[in-house]
Design a protein around this motif. Sequence first.
Motif, PDB file in Angstrom:
ATOM      1  N   UNK A   1      10.088   1.514  32.530  1.00 11.65           N
ATOM      2  CA  UNK A   1       9.271   2.698  32.805  1.00 11.65           C
ATOM      3  C   UNK A   1       8.101   2.722  31.829  1.00 11.65           C
ATOM      4  N   UNK A   2       7.210   3.663  32.000  1.00 15.70           N
ATOM      5  CA  UNK A   2       6.084   3.840  31.087  1.00 15.70           C
ATOM      6  C   UNK A   2       6.599   3.844  29.648  1.00 15.70           C
ATOM      7  N   UNK A   3       6.112   2.919  28.830  1.00 20.29           N
ATOM      8  CA  UNK A   3       6.637   2.765  27.478  1.00 20.29           C
ATOM      9  C   UNK A   3       6.469   4.024  26.636  1.00 20.29           C
ATOM     10  N   UNK A   4       5.532   4.901  27.007  1.00 18.35           N
ATOM     11  CA  UNK A   4       5.335   6.138  26.248  1.00 18.35           C
ATOM     12  C   UNK A   4       6.586   7.019  26.281  1.00 18.35           C
TER      13      UNK A   4
ATOM     14  N   UNK B   1      13.055   9.350  23.889  1.00 18.39           N
ATOM     15  CA  UNK B   1      14.442   8.921  23.964  1.00 18.39           C
ATOM     16  C   UNK B   1      14.856   8.355  25.296  1.00 18.39           C
ATOM     17  N   UNK B   2      13.893   7.954  26.109  1.00 15.14           N
ATOM     18  CA  UNK B   2      14.203   7.412  27.436  1.00 15.14           C
ATOM     19  C   UNK B   2      14.409   5.904  27.307  1.00 15.14           C
ATOM     20  N   UNK B   3      15.652   5.510  27.128  1.00 16.38           N
ATOM     21  CA  UNK B   3      16.020   4.098  27.081  1.00 16.38           C
ATOM     22  C   UNK B   3      17.517   4.000  27.308  1.00 16.38           C
ATOM     23  N   UNK B   4      18.059   2.792  27.331  1.00 14.52           N
ATOM     24  CA  UNK B   4      19.486   2.589  27.582  1.00 14.52           C
ATOM     25  C   UNK B   4      20.281   2.880  26.306  1.00 14.52           C
ATOM     26  N   UNK B   5      21.317   3.722  26.455  1.00 15.64           N
ATOM     27  CA  UNK B   5      22.190   4.050  25.335  1.00 15.64           C
ATOM     28  C   UNK B   5      23.537   3.332  25.453  1.00 15.64           C
TER      29      UNK B   5
END
Length: 391
Positions: free
Chosen positions: A166-169, A174-178
């Motif tokens: 997704x947009x790296x911004x 905190x939008x990433x895989x946990x």
Amino acid sequence: MAGPALHVLALNSGSSSLKFGLYRVDRRDAVARLCGEAEAIGHSAGVLRLRDADGTVIHQETAAVADGVQAFRRIVRLLREARVPAPDAVGHRIVHGGPQLRTHAVIDGTVLARLEAACAFAPLHVPAALAVVHAAQARFADLPHVACLDTAFHADLPEVSRVLPLDRALQADGVYRYGFHGLSCASILASWPDAPARLVIAHLGSGASVTAVCDGRSVDTSMGMTPSGGVMMATRCGDVDPGVLAWLAREKGMDAPALERLVDHRSGLLGVSGISGDLRRLREAARTEPAARLAVAMFVLSVRKQIAAMAAVLCGMDALVFTGGIGEHDAALREAVCAGLAWAGVRPGPGAAPADAPPAAGAHCQVRIIPTQEERQISRHVYALVAGPAR
């Protein structure tokens, strides 16, 4: 030297259950004194069960349990009546620590604030767990309480697995895989210290995920930013075309709460079958109901696909571990999943293999069944933080 022993009360809050255990922990081991679970929380036929150190059920009652707080209070009463030692510390399973809390931590005001913020990432799990935390802090006000995170095991995921396309911004939010079921994965490694280098762990229960472990380290996992992604589950959809959610918002007027109810409560096995999210019930229904047969077949395929994906991440698979309620107890499910993995060297043999079995004839990938021990793992993490290296 074993070091000083502590008695740790481990509380494992789920979306509709509260598992618990009182453990005597030192530097060598964690030994259960009593353990059990409150199941079907929020339903009229809730079950509260207590087991002794040998796993024998010594108490069981059926009654409505409104929420995790009520379940916790009943558990405290049972422990008091059992005349076991009072706890020296309390550990809490927290599914999601959010972007600001990535390691297990003693709970203080700052940690609580970060956990409150994490509710937005796992609204099905974290608020219920925090309610139990507050109740336990009120009951055991003088004891240290520790947040044990399912996400901590995956905190060092390689960037290629952690970053979402997704947009790296958005990463700043905190939008990433946990990744989740980390306490379960850690307990598997603790139970099998000589596990081979390339290990795939399939934690299959009402929530389900598959994790790739290389040399004891998580390198990829099926769940993403939330526990709703990856494998199809009892009532959660797992991975789904994101365009479907955009279509539902645009054409059906669904807002965020409605979409969450759909993907977390009305999807998966329940959504496909229209009958139940319980695999045992669906197997019975499958004799006459095509929708039940379809739901079971889709679940098998979903698990198999994720195992294959993790094998690709590891460039091969030395061992496949089944754990969780379904993974440990449903031999037919294991057989069905493994039937499509012969190309990966998987030969489960009749009824699959117990934890200490050698590979089946002609196989180069071991298939093992190892019971998850999340509460025991919680007690270990609590001891490490509370006892400390110098104590």
